[in-house]
Design an enzyme around this catalytic site. Structure first.
Site, PDB file in Angstrom:
ATOM      1  N   GLY A  12      33.555  58.481  19.893  1.00 45.68           N
ATOM      2  CA  GLY A  12      32.256  57.964  19.478  1.00 45.68           C
ATOM      3  C   GLY A  12      31.966  56.569  19.984  1.00 45.68           C
ATOM      4  N   LYS A  16      26.025  56.414  23.971  1.00 50.20           N
ATOM      5  CA  LYS A  16      25.131  57.576  24.152  1.00 50.20           C
ATOM      6  C   LYS A  16      23.662  57.183  23.999  1.00 50.20           C
ATOM      7  CE  LYS A  16      27.461  59.549  20.840  1.00 50.20           C
ATOM      8  NZ  LYS A  16      28.609  58.636  20.724  1.00 50.20           N
ATOM      9  N   GLY A  40      25.277  56.037  14.974  1.00 49.24           N
ATOM     10  CA  GLY A  40      24.583  54.759  15.145  1.00 49.24           C
ATOM     11  C   GLY A  40      24.430  54.570  16.642  1.00 49.24           C
ATOM     12  N   HIS A  41      23.221  54.747  17.142  1.00 51.84           N
ATOM     13  CA  HIS A  41      22.977  54.674  18.590  1.00 51.84           C
ATOM     14  C   HIS A  41      22.119  53.445  18.883  1.00 51.84           C
ATOM     15  CE1 HIS A  41      23.765  59.261  19.248  1.00 51.84           C
ATOM     16  NE2 HIS A  41      24.745  58.646  18.633  1.00 51.84           N
ATOM     17  N   THR A  42      22.683  52.552  19.694  1.00 49.77           N
ATOM     18  CA  THR A  42      22.034  51.269  19.927  1.00 49.77           C
ATOM     19  C   THR A  42      21.291  51.239  21.256  1.00 49.77           C
ATOM     20  OG1 THR A  42      24.028  50.381  18.918  1.00 49.77           O
ATOM     21  CG2 THR A  42      22.482  48.777  19.821  1.00 49.77           C
ATOM     22  N   THR A 128      32.001  58.210   7.086  1.00 51.86           N
ATOM     23  CA  THR A 128      30.950  57.212   6.936  1.00 51.86           C
ATOM     24  C   THR A 128      30.365  57.254   5.517  1.00 51.86           C
ATOM     25  OG1 THR A 128      29.331  58.786   7.765  1.00 51.86           O
ATOM     26  CG2 THR A 128      30.329  57.315   9.392  1.00 51.86           C
ATOM     27  N   GLN A 224      28.364  61.497  17.699  1.00 52.95           N
ATOM     28  CA  GLN A 224      29.820  61.523  17.600  1.00 52.95           C
ATOM     29  C   GLN A 224      30.413  61.836  18.981  1.00 52.95           C
ATOM     30  OE1 GLN A 224      28.054  63.464  14.802  1.00 52.95           O
ATOM     31  NE2 GLN A 224      27.837  61.321  14.285  1.00 52.95           N
ATOM     32  N   THR A 239      34.551  64.919  12.480  1.00 57.99           N
ATOM     33  CA  THR A 239      33.314  65.084  11.725  1.00 57.99           C
ATOM     34  C   THR A 239      33.130  66.587  11.480  1.00 57.99           C
ATOM     35  OG1 THR A 239      31.022  64.357  11.555  1.00 57.99           O
ATOM     36  CG2 THR A 239      31.716  65.190  13.729  1.00 57.99           C
ATOM     37  N   LEU A 332      32.061  48.370  31.277  1.00 55.71           N
ATOM     38  CA  LEU A 332      33.032  47.872  32.263  1.00 55.71           C
ATOM     39  C   LEU A 332      33.116  46.345  32.175  1.00 55.71           C
ATOM     40  CD1 LEU A 332      34.934  48.803  34.539  1.00 55.71           C
ATOM     41  CD2 LEU A 332      33.088  48.334  36.154  1.00 55.71           C
TER      42      LEU A 332
HETATM   43  P1  GDP Z   1      26.651  55.357  20.726  1.00 57.84           P
HETATM   44  O1  GDP Z   1      26.943  55.656  19.309  1.00 57.84           O
HETATM   45  O2  GDP Z   1      27.450  56.202  21.669  1.00 57.84           O
HETATM   46  O3  GDP Z   1      25.184  55.382  21.053  1.00 57.84           O
HETATM   47  O4  GDP Z   1      27.148  53.863  20.962  1.00 57.84           O
HETATM   48  P2  GDP Z   1      26.871  52.595  19.980  1.00 57.84           P
HETATM   49  O5  GDP Z   1      25.467  52.177  20.164  1.00 57.84           O
HETATM   50  O6  GDP Z   1      27.364  52.868  18.613  1.00 57.84           O
HETATM   51  O7  GDP Z   1      27.891  51.548  20.582  1.00 57.84           O
HETATM   52  C1  GDP Z   1      27.828  51.119  21.901  1.00 57.84           C
HETATM   53  C2  GDP Z   1      27.609  49.606  21.903  1.00 57.84           C
HETATM   54  O8  GDP Z   1      27.845  49.129  23.210  1.00 57.84           O
HETATM   55  C3  GDP Z   1      26.192  49.202  21.578  1.00 57.84           C
HETATM   56  O9  GDP Z   1      26.228  47.976  20.917  1.00 57.84           O
HETATM   57  C4  GDP Z   1      25.528  49.074  22.941  1.00 57.84           C
HETATM   58  O10 GDP Z   1      24.434  48.156  22.941  1.00 57.84           O
HETATM   59  C5  GDP Z   1      26.662  48.538  23.756  1.00 57.84           C
HETATM   60  N1  GDP Z   1      26.673  48.922  25.161  1.00 57.84           N
HETATM   61  C6  GDP Z   1      26.303  50.097  25.746  1.00 57.84           C
HETATM   62  N2  GDP Z   1      26.588  50.068  27.069  1.00 57.84           N
HETATM   63  C7  GDP Z   1      27.150  48.864  27.321  1.00 57.84           C
HETATM   64  C8  GDP Z   1      27.684  48.254  28.492  1.00 57.84           C
HETATM   65  O11 GDP Z   1      27.725  48.825  29.582  1.00 57.84           O
HETATM   66  N3  GDP Z   1      28.200  46.997  28.338  1.00 57.84           N
HETATM   67  C9  GDP Z   1      28.200  46.328  27.141  1.00 57.84           C
HETATM   68  N4  GDP Z   1      28.729  45.111  27.093  1.00 57.84           N
HETATM   69  N5  GDP Z   1      27.703  46.880  26.045  1.00 57.84           N
HETATM   70  C10 GDP Z   1      27.200  48.144  26.114  1.00 57.84           C
HETATM   71  P1  IMO Z   2      28.131  57.899  17.073  1.00 64.52           P
HETATM   72  O1  IMO Z   2      27.116  58.992  17.301  1.00 64.52           O
HETATM   73  C1  IMO Z   2      32.110  56.807  15.692  1.00 64.52           C
HETATM   74  C2  IMO Z   2      33.741  59.180  12.393  1.00 64.52           C
HETATM   75  C3  IMO Z   2      33.968  58.484  11.072  1.00 64.52           C
HETATM   76  C4  IMO Z   2      35.182  59.277  10.568  1.00 64.52           C
HETATM   77  C5  IMO Z   2      34.868  60.684  11.021  1.00 64.52           C
HETATM   78  C6  IMO Z   2      34.224  61.566   9.952  1.00 64.52           C
HETATM   79  O2  IMO Z   2      27.530  56.575  16.770  1.00 64.52           O
HETATM   80  O3  IMO Z   2      29.139  57.870  18.183  1.00 64.52           O
HETATM   81  P2  IMO Z   2      31.772  61.672   8.916  1.00 64.52           P
HETATM   82  O4  IMO Z   2      30.985  60.651   8.156  1.00 64.52           O
HETATM   83  O5  IMO Z   2      31.109  62.159  10.159  1.00 64.52           O
HETATM   84  O6  IMO Z   2      32.244  62.810   8.043  1.00 64.52           O
HETATM   85  O7  IMO Z   2      33.124  60.896   9.359  1.00 64.52           O
HETATM   86  O8  IMO Z   2      33.985  60.565  12.124  1.00 64.52           O
HETATM   87  N1  IMO Z   2      32.368  59.076  12.925  1.00 64.52           N
HETATM   88  C7  IMO Z   2      32.023  58.302  13.962  1.00 64.52           C
HETATM   89  N2  IMO Z   2      32.759  57.422  14.675  1.00 64.52           N
HETATM   90  N3  IMO Z   2      30.826  57.054  16.025  1.00 64.52           N
HETATM   91  C8  IMO Z   2      30.091  57.955  15.326  1.00 64.52           C
HETATM   92  O9  IMO Z   2      28.867  58.330  15.704  1.00 64.52           O
HETATM   93  C9  IMO Z   2      30.678  58.590  14.210  1.00 64.52           C
HETATM   94  N4  IMO Z   2      30.235  59.490  13.315  1.00 64.52           N
HETATM   95  C10 IMO Z   2      31.286  59.787  12.537  1.00 64.52           C
HETATM   96  O10 IMO Z   2      34.277  57.118  11.271  1.00 64.52           O
HETATM   97  O11 IMO Z   2      36.349  58.858  11.235  1.00 64.52           O
HETATM   98 MG    MG Z   3      27.555  54.681  17.531  1.00 65.16          MG
END
Ligand code: GDP
Ligand code: IMO
Ligand code: MG
Length: 426
Positions: A12, A16, A40-42, A128, A224, A239, A332
């Site tokens: 995760g 994404k 949590g997608h940023t 979560t 995930q 999950t 990277l």
């Molecule tokens: P997701 O759940 O797969 O959408 O990823 P998250 O948003 O939870 O976590 C990825 C984090 O890395 C976020 O804070 C993004 O803004 C950041 N991010 C994504 N791509 C890059 C990258 O190439 N470099 C850096 N430094 N940050 C990145």
């Molecule tokens: P994104 O989409 C990272 C993890 C939780 C826990 C396990 C089960 O942002 O990548 P749940 O609440 O789904 O029953 O928890 O899965 N988990 C994640 N870890 N990124 C996520 O989503 C996650 N969604 C669930 O921390 O270990």
């Molecule tokens: Mg996330």
């Protein structure tokens, strides 16, 4: 009529959201196919940060139809809060659609998730605590309430009455908690939430097929990741849905022949939140540096993510499980200051060498990673926009990853911003 899947290949938080936003430029529809607000997608656009949980990451573009597919579990309170926050930031959410077949997260799911974790104590999964597991369990037990039930108060009440009786018994007798009140739940779900959710409810399967038949580009956004998959992940530390690419078909309602590209997304290292095995985990100062530089704290939960070196063994398995056609490597830039970087190329356990994860998880818990060490580049990559801008050592690192994975790397992230990436020619 091609459909593209974006799937996480680690545990995760690979980025994404950012990749989906990037690809959405060339898409007409973006569909979330599983998970819920555990995601949590940023997205970082012009310095503004959007942290999405349920709403598909294509939402920022007016030309995109964002769809929450049947495979998602929806907490309507969270969905409306997210919609309101986006509207307050000037994002038009009027095109957002939700499948009537998606299951609802109910107040007892939320409570039971928290109570189960507390009861497990040191054996907790580290969920979560958002009710995801209990909602999917009810879906499988065929006692779940669905988004379409919000549109029919009689059916909603009938189903709730049956299921709430059982949930209240569990709350009282297993957990010594007060029962939940049927009328309170109906007031919230039917009176407050349903009128606002109703205009979003749609036959999303019909919509996706019409889009594909019209030749529109459809993007399926995973939440995930592969090793959090209920079937293929490190069970029980997973999950309760199927993030793998196959889940995109069931979770959106399309057959596999529509899938044209399957893009696996991986960080240039690895992180994991919550409990479970993690062969390349770093518990030393290098791990601390990855967390600090990479800001490795949960997008919504704020939890510290566990860091580790890139694991090509798990990645090769992700290639198989998802039929990856290509890979995107993110973050990277987080390795910019390291003088040496390591990649796990195989595992060793009981005198045996593994190039793919051992099928028996007890062995996975004991493996020793075998590393290849590569020189770092000690250069700021954040301004790189083409392969030629990358220092030789960074290019060699990516080339080494591609060789180890066996699938081409097409895109490399060098910062969180929408424009901070480098494309590799096909
Ligand atoms: P997701 O759940 O797969 O959408 O990823 P998250 O948003 O939870 O976590 C990825 C984090 O890395 C976020 O804070 C993004 O803004 C950041 N991010 C994504 N791509 C890059 C990258 O190439 N470099 C850096 N430094 N940050 C990145
Ligand atoms: P994104 O989409 C990272 C993890 C939780 C826990 C396990 C089960 O942002 O990548 P749940 O609440 O789904 O029953 O928890 O899965 N988990 C994640 N870890 N990124 C996520 O989503 C996650 N969604 C669930 O921390 O270990
Ligand atoms: Mg996330």
């Amino acid at each position: 009529m091609p459909a593209t899947v974006v799937v996480g290949t680690q545990w995760g938080d690979e980025g994404k959201g950012k990749l989906t936003d990037l690809l959405a430029r060339e898409m007409e529809m973006v569909i979330r196919y599983q998970g819920g607000h555990n995601a949590g997608h940023t997205l970082v656009v012009d310095g503004e940060t959007f942290a999405l949980q349920l709403v598909p990451s294509g939402i920022l573009y007016p030309h995109i139809t964002p769809v929450i597919g049947n495979g998602v579990v929806v907490d309507p309170t969270v969905l409306l809060k997210e919609v309101d926050a986006l509207e307050a930031s000037g994002v038009n959410t009027s095109k957002l659609k939700v499948s009537g077949n998606a299951h609802l997260i109910m107040p007892y799911h939320h409570e039971l998730d928290q109570l189960a974790e507390r009861r497990l104590g040191k054996n907790k999964l580290g969920t979560t605590k958002r009710g995801i597991g209990p909602a999917y369990a009810d879906k499988s037990s065929r006692v779940g309430l669905r988004v379409q039930d919000l549109l029919d108060a009689k059916i909603f009440r009938q189903k709730l009455e049956v299921v709430l009786k059982e949930k209240n018994q569990i709350l009282a007798k297993v957990y010594n908690r007060l029962p939940l009140d049927m009328e309170d739940i109906c007031a919230r779900y039917l009176d407050d939430l349903a009128p606002r959710i109703a205009p979003m409810v749609a036959d999303t399967v019909g919509m996706v097929h019409e889009a594909l038949e019209n030749g529109s580009n459809v993007l399926l956004e995973g939440a995930q990741a592969t090793f959090l998959d209920l079937d293929h992940g490190t069970y029980p530390f997973v999950t309760s849905s199927n993030p793998v690419a196959g889940g995109a078909c069931t979770g959106a309602g399309i057959g596999p022949r529509y899938l044209d590209r399957v893009i696996g997304i991986a960080k240039a290292y690895v992180t994991r939140v919550g409990s479970g095995p993690f062969p390349t985990e770093l518990t030393d100062e290098i791990g601390d540096a990855l967390v600090d530089i990479g800001h490795e704290y949960g997008t919504n939960s704020g939890r510290r993510r566990r860091p580790g070196w890139f694991d090509a063994v798990m990645m090769r398995q992700a290639v198989r499980l998802n039929s990856l056609s290509e890979v995107a490597i993110t973050k990277l830039d987080v390795l910019d200051t390291f003088d040496k970087v390591k990649v796990c190329v195989a595992y060793e356990a009981n005198g045996e060498r593994f190039t793919h994860p051992p099928y028996h998880q007890s062995v996975l818990h004991q493996v020793t990673p075998i590393y290849e060490e590569l020189p770092g580049w000690q250069t700021d990559l954040s301004e790189c926009r083409s392969v030629d801008d990358l220092p030789v050592a960074a290019r060699e690192y990516i080339g080494f990853l591609a060789e180890q994975i066996g699938v081409p790397v097409r895109l490399v992230g060098v910062g969180p911003g929408r424009d901070q990436f480098v494309t590799f020619a096909s």
